[in-house]
Design a protein around this motif. Structure first.
Motif, mmCIF file in Angstrom:
data_model
loop_
_atom_site.group_PDB
_atom_site.id
_atom_site.type_symbol
_atom_site.label_atom_id
_atom_site.label_comp_id
_atom_site.label_asym_id
_atom_site.label_seq_id
_atom_site.Cartn_x
_atom_site.Cartn_y
_atom_site.Cartn_z
ATOM 1 N N SER A 57 9.927 50.763 26.839
ATOM 2 C CA SER A 57 10.382 52.074 26.382
ATOM 3 C C SER A 57 11.669 51.930 25.580
ATOM 4 C CB SER A 57 10.635 52.989 27.581
ATOM 5 O OG SER A 57 9.414 53.247 28.248
ATOM 6 N N GLU A 59 7.775 46.931 30.752
ATOM 7 C CA GLU A 59 8.442 48.111 30.217
ATOM 8 C C GLU A 59 9.012 47.838 28.811
ATOM 9 O OE1 GLU A 59 9.744 51.446 29.583
ATOM 10 O OE2 GLU A 59 9.446 51.396 31.758
ATOM 11 N N THR A 116 6.382 54.470 22.268
ATOM 12 C CA THR A 116 5.083 55.165 22.299
ATOM 13 C C THR A 116 4.755 55.731 20.925
ATOM 14 O OG1 THR A 116 5.553 55.830 24.576
ATOM 15 C CG2 THR A 116 3.806 57.032 23.439
ATOM 16 N N ASN A 163 2.953 58.538 27.734
ATOM 17 C CA ASN A 163 4.273 58.074 28.109
ATOM 18 C C ASN A 163 4.782 58.785 29.362
ATOM 19 O OD1 ASN A 163 6.683 56.474 27.439
ATOM 20 N ND2 ASN A 163 7.644 58.499 27.336
ATOM 21 N N ASP A 199 4.076 52.128 25.778
ATOM 22 C CA ASP A 199 5.335 51.374 25.825
ATOM 23 C C ASP A 199 5.845 51.217 27.255
ATOM 24 O OD1 ASP A 199 6.639 53.736 26.551
ATOM 25 O OD2 ASP A 199 8.011 53.736 24.842
ATOM 26 N N ASP A 200 5.084 51.718 28.236
ATOM 27 C CA ASP A 200 5.517 51.614 29.634
ATOM 28 C C ASP A 200 4.908 50.393 30.330
ATOM 29 O OD1 ASP A 200 6.961 54.030 29.462
ATOM 30 O OD2 ASP A 200 5.127 55.179 29.804
HETATM 31 MN MN MN Z 1 7.958 54.877 27.827
#
Ligand code: MN
Length: 249
Positions: free
Chosen positions: A39, A37, A105, A91, A8-9
Protein backbone atom coordinates in the motif's frame (compact mmCIF):
# COMPACT_ATOMS: atom_id res chain seq x y z
CA UNK A 1 -13.98 -12.42 -20.71
CA UNK A 2 -10.38 -12.82 -19.48
CA UNK A 3 -9.85 -10.96 -16.21
CA UNK A 4 -6.63 -10.11 -14.37
CA UNK A 5 -7.03 -9.37 -10.65
CA UNK A 6 -4.35 -7.69 -8.57
CA UNK A 7 -4.08 -5.47 -5.48
CA UNK A 8 -1.64 -3.62 -3.24
CA UNK A 9 -2.47 -5.32 0.08
CA UNK A 10 -0.80 -8.59 -0.89
CA UNK A 11 -2.09 -11.87 -2.28
CA UNK A 12 -3.55 -13.04 1.05
CA UNK A 13 -5.80 -9.99 1.49
CA UNK A 14 -9.51 -10.57 2.05
CA UNK A 15 -10.36 -7.84 -0.47
CA UNK A 16 -8.55 -9.66 -3.27
CA UNK A 17 -10.39 -12.91 -2.62
CA UNK A 18 -13.73 -11.05 -2.55
CA UNK A 19 -12.83 -9.37 -5.85
CA UNK A 20 -11.65 -12.53 -7.60
CA UNK A 21 -14.73 -14.48 -6.45
CA UNK A 22 -17.04 -11.73 -7.71
CA UNK A 23 -15.10 -11.46 -11.00
CA UNK A 24 -15.13 -15.21 -11.57
CA UNK A 25 -18.88 -14.95 -12.20
CA UNK A 26 -18.11 -12.62 -15.15
CA UNK A 27 -15.23 -14.46 -16.77
CA UNK A 28 -12.05 -16.44 -16.24
CA UNK A 29 -9.87 -14.89 -13.54
CA UNK A 30 -6.12 -15.01 -13.07
CA UNK A 31 -4.61 -13.44 -9.96
CA UNK A 32 -1.17 -11.82 -10.13
CA UNK A 33 -0.53 -10.02 -6.87
CA UNK A 34 2.29 -8.79 -4.63
CA UNK A 35 3.66 -11.20 -2.03
CA UNK A 36 3.32 -8.58 0.74
CA UNK A 37 1.81 -5.27 1.75
CA UNK A 38 2.49 -2.70 -0.99
CA UNK A 39 0.00 0.00 0.00
CA UNK A 40 1.05 3.60 -0.74
CA UNK A 41 3.73 2.47 -3.20
CA UNK A 42 1.91 4.44 -5.89
CA UNK A 43 3.15 3.72 -9.43
CA UNK A 44 6.58 2.44 -8.38
CA UNK A 45 8.44 0.15 -10.74
CA UNK A 46 11.21 -2.22 -9.59
CA UNK A 47 14.27 -1.56 -11.73
CA UNK A 48 17.26 -2.26 -9.51
CA UNK A 49 16.81 -5.86 -8.42
CA UNK A 50 15.36 -8.98 -10.06
CA UNK A 51 11.72 -9.94 -9.66
CA UNK A 52 10.51 -13.43 -8.92
CA UNK A 53 7.08 -14.91 -9.46
CA UNK A 54 5.85 -18.14 -7.88
CA UNK A 55 2.62 -20.04 -8.32
CA UNK A 56 0.30 -20.88 -5.43
CA UNK A 57 -1.55 -24.23 -5.31
CA UNK A 58 -4.74 -22.47 -6.49
CA UNK A 59 -2.99 -21.04 -9.56
CA UNK A 60 -2.36 -17.45 -8.48
CA UNK A 61 0.95 -15.80 -9.33
CA UNK A 62 2.71 -14.13 -6.40
CA UNK A 63 5.34 -11.51 -7.24
CA UNK A 64 7.93 -9.95 -4.91
CA UNK A 65 7.29 -6.52 -6.39
CA UNK A 66 4.86 -3.63 -6.60
CA UNK A 67 1.32 -3.62 -8.05
CA UNK A 68 2.70 -1.99 -11.21
CA UNK A 69 5.34 -4.75 -11.49
CA UNK A 70 2.51 -7.30 -11.21
CA UNK A 71 0.55 -5.80 -14.11
CA UNK A 72 3.63 -5.51 -16.33
CA UNK A 73 4.81 -9.06 -15.57
CA UNK A 74 1.29 -10.45 -16.02
CA UNK A 75 0.85 -8.89 -19.45
CA UNK A 76 4.32 -9.55 -20.79
CA UNK A 77 5.29 -12.87 -19.25
CA UNK A 78 2.87 -14.66 -16.97
CA UNK A 79 -0.48 -14.70 -18.79
CA UNK A 80 -0.88 -16.78 -21.95
CA UNK A 81 -3.22 -14.15 -23.42
CA UNK A 82 -3.79 -10.44 -22.95
CA UNK A 83 -6.66 -9.89 -20.45
CA UNK A 84 -9.81 -8.03 -21.49
CA UNK A 85 -9.95 -6.18 -18.20
CA UNK A 86 -7.75 -5.54 -15.17
CA UNK A 87 -9.33 -5.25 -11.70
CA UNK A 88 -7.42 -3.97 -8.68
CA UNK A 89 -8.49 -4.31 -5.05
CA UNK A 90 -10.68 -4.54 -3.15
CA UNK A 91 -8.36 -2.26 -1.18
CA UNK A 92 -8.55 -2.35 2.61
CA UNK A 93 -9.29 1.34 3.17
CA UNK A 94 -10.51 4.29 1.10
CA UNK A 95 -8.92 5.67 -2.07
CA UNK A 96 -10.65 9.01 -2.42
CA UNK A 97 -9.39 12.49 -3.30
CA UNK A 98 -5.60 12.79 -3.14
CA UNK A 99 -5.36 9.14 -2.04
CA UNK A 100 -5.35 8.18 -5.71
CA UNK A 101 -1.90 9.79 -6.04
CA UNK A 102 -0.36 7.47 -3.42
CA UNK A 103 -2.41 4.34 -3.91
CA UNK A 104 -0.85 1.17 -5.29
CA UNK A 105 -4.38 -0.13 -5.93
CA UNK A 106 -5.20 2.77 -8.24
CA UNK A 107 -1.72 2.66 -9.83
CA UNK A 108 -2.20 -0.96 -10.92
CA UNK A 109 -5.38 0.10 -12.73
CA UNK A 110 -3.52 3.10 -14.18
CA UNK A 111 -0.79 0.84 -15.52
CA UNK A 112 -3.41 -1.28 -17.28
CA UNK A 113 -4.94 1.90 -18.73
CA UNK A 114 -1.51 3.00 -19.98
CA UNK A 115 -1.23 -0.39 -21.70
CA UNK A 116 -4.65 0.06 -23.31
CA UNK A 117 -6.68 -2.35 -21.18
CA UNK A 118 -9.95 -1.35 -19.44
CA UNK A 119 -9.37 -1.18 -15.69
CA UNK A 120 -11.28 -0.69 -12.46
CA UNK A 121 -9.79 0.03 -9.01
CA UNK A 122 -11.99 -0.83 -6.02
CA UNK A 123 -11.57 0.18 -2.38
CA UNK A 124 -13.58 -0.45 0.78
CA UNK A 125 -13.87 2.53 3.11
CA UNK A 126 -14.72 0.42 6.20
CA UNK A 127 -12.38 -1.87 8.09
CA UNK A 128 -11.46 -5.05 6.23
CA UNK A 129 -11.88 -8.61 7.44
CA UNK A 130 -15.24 -10.22 7.99
CA UNK A 131 -17.09 -7.00 7.13
CA UNK A 132 -15.62 -7.14 3.63
CA UNK A 133 -16.56 -10.79 3.07
CA UNK A 134 -20.24 -9.97 2.53
CA UNK A 135 -19.53 -7.54 -0.31
CA UNK A 136 -19.10 -10.10 -3.08
CA UNK A 137 -22.63 -9.69 -4.59
CA UNK A 138 -22.37 -5.87 -4.58
CA UNK A 139 -18.91 -5.98 -6.16
CA UNK A 140 -20.24 -8.29 -8.88
CA UNK A 141 -23.11 -5.90 -9.66
CA UNK A 142 -20.76 -2.90 -9.72
CA UNK A 143 -18.50 -4.74 -12.17
CA UNK A 144 -21.44 -5.84 -14.32
CA UNK A 145 -22.71 -2.28 -14.64
CA UNK A 146 -19.26 -0.81 -15.44
CA UNK A 147 -18.08 -3.54 -17.81
CA UNK A 148 -21.41 -4.32 -19.45
CA UNK A 149 -21.23 -1.30 -21.78
CA UNK A 150 -20.54 -1.59 -25.50
CA UNK A 151 -17.40 0.46 -25.24
CA UNK A 152 -15.08 1.21 -22.32
CA UNK A 153 -13.94 4.87 -22.39
CA UNK A 154 -10.39 5.36 -23.72
CA UNK A 155 -7.52 6.48 -21.45
CA UNK A 156 -9.83 6.25 -18.46
CA UNK A 157 -10.06 4.04 -15.41
CA UNK A 158 -12.88 3.78 -12.92
CA UNK A 159 -12.04 4.43 -9.28
CA UNK A 160 -14.72 2.76 -7.13
CA UNK A 161 -15.13 3.24 -3.37
CA UNK A 162 -17.52 1.11 -1.31
CA UNK A 163 -19.10 2.80 1.74
CA UNK A 164 -18.56 1.65 5.34
CA UNK A 165 -22.07 0.27 5.75
CA UNK A 166 -23.45 -3.26 5.58
CA UNK A 167 -23.65 -4.38 1.93
CA UNK A 168 -27.46 -4.63 2.06
CA UNK A 169 -27.65 -1.01 3.25
CA UNK A 170 -25.94 0.49 0.18
CA UNK A 171 -28.19 3.21 -1.26
CA UNK A 172 -27.02 2.94 -4.88
CA UNK A 173 -24.20 4.13 -7.12
CA UNK A 174 -23.14 7.71 -7.72
CA UNK A 175 -20.80 9.10 -10.37
CA UNK A 176 -18.46 11.49 -8.56
CA UNK A 177 -15.44 13.75 -8.81
CA UNK A 178 -12.44 13.55 -6.47
CA UNK A 179 -12.84 15.37 -3.15
CA UNK A 180 -10.01 16.80 -1.06
CA UNK A 181 -8.41 15.26 1.99
CA UNK A 182 -6.59 16.96 4.83
CA UNK A 183 -4.35 15.16 7.30
CA UNK A 184 -3.54 16.69 10.69
CA UNK A 185 -0.76 15.51 13.03
CA UNK A 186 0.11 12.70 10.68
CA UNK A 187 3.84 12.62 11.50
CA UNK A 188 5.05 11.10 14.74
CA UNK A 189 8.48 12.11 16.05
CA UNK A 190 10.07 9.87 18.67
CA UNK A 191 13.41 8.39 19.74
CA UNK A 192 14.77 4.93 19.07
CA UNK A 193 16.39 2.82 21.86
CA UNK A 194 19.81 4.39 21.15
CA UNK A 195 18.34 7.86 21.57
CA UNK A 196 18.31 8.91 17.93
CA UNK A 197 15.32 10.76 16.62
CA UNK A 198 13.04 9.13 14.05
CA UNK A 199 9.89 10.09 12.20
CA UNK A 200 6.89 7.96 11.28
CA UNK A 201 4.42 9.08 8.61
CA UNK A 202 0.82 7.97 9.09
CA UNK A 203 -2.06 8.08 11.53
CA UNK A 204 -3.38 11.45 12.62
CA UNK A 205 -6.80 12.88 11.90
CA UNK A 206 -8.18 12.85 8.38
CA UNK A 207 -10.82 15.36 7.38
CA UNK A 208 -12.54 15.54 4.02
CA UNK A 209 -14.13 18.25 2.01
CA UNK A 210 -15.68 18.35 -1.40
CA UNK A 211 -18.81 19.36 -3.29
CA UNK A 212 -22.07 17.40 -3.21
CA UNK A 213 -20.94 15.38 -6.22
CA UNK A 214 -17.59 14.37 -4.71
CA UNK A 215 -16.51 10.82 -3.86
CA UNK A 216 -16.33 11.68 -0.18
CA UNK A 217 -19.94 12.93 -0.05
CA UNK A 218 -21.30 9.88 -1.86
CA UNK A 219 -19.48 7.61 0.58
CA UNK A 220 -20.70 9.61 3.57
CA UNK A 221 -24.26 9.18 2.36
CA UNK A 222 -23.90 5.42 1.91
CA UNK A 223 -23.53 5.26 -1.89
CA UNK A 224 -20.96 3.39 -3.97
CA UNK A 225 -18.77 6.11 -5.51
CA UNK A 226 -17.58 5.76 -9.12
CA UNK A 227 -15.03 8.34 -10.31
CA UNK A 228 -13.78 8.23 -13.90
CA UNK A 229 -10.06 9.09 -13.79
CA UNK A 230 -8.08 10.37 -16.75
CA UNK A 231 -4.33 9.87 -16.94
CA UNK A 232 -3.58 13.22 -18.61
CA UNK A 233 -2.73 15.63 -15.76
CA UNK A 234 -2.46 18.65 -18.08
CA UNK A 235 -4.39 21.64 -16.74
CA UNK A 236 -6.20 22.47 -19.98
CA UNK A 237 -8.10 25.39 -18.45
CA UNK A 238 -4.80 27.16 -17.80
CA UNK A 239 -3.04 26.47 -21.11
CA UNK A 240 -4.03 29.72 -22.86
CA UNK A 241 -3.37 31.82 -19.79
CA UNK A 242 0.13 30.36 -19.35
CA UNK A 243 0.86 30.76 -23.06
CA UNK A 244 -0.06 34.45 -22.67
CA UNK A 245 2.85 34.75 -20.22
CA UNK A 246 5.05 34.57 -23.34
CA UNK A 247 7.62 32.49 -21.54
CA UNK A 248 10.96 32.97 -23.25
CA UNK A 249 14.63 32.38 -22.63
MN1 MN B 1 -3.82 -1.08 0.22
Amino acid sequence: MKILCTNDDGYLATGLSVLSRAASELGSVTVVAPDREQSATSHALTLHHPLRARRTPDGAFVVDGTPTDCVILALNELLPERPDVVLSGVNHGPNMGEDVLYSGTVAAAMEATVLGIPAVALSYVGSAGEELEGWEPVVRRVLESLLGRDRFPADTLFNVNLPAVAPDEVRGMRVTKLGRRRYADSITRAHDPSGREYYWIGGGDVTWRGPADSDFQAIREGFVSVTPLHLDLTNYQLLEEIRAWNLAL
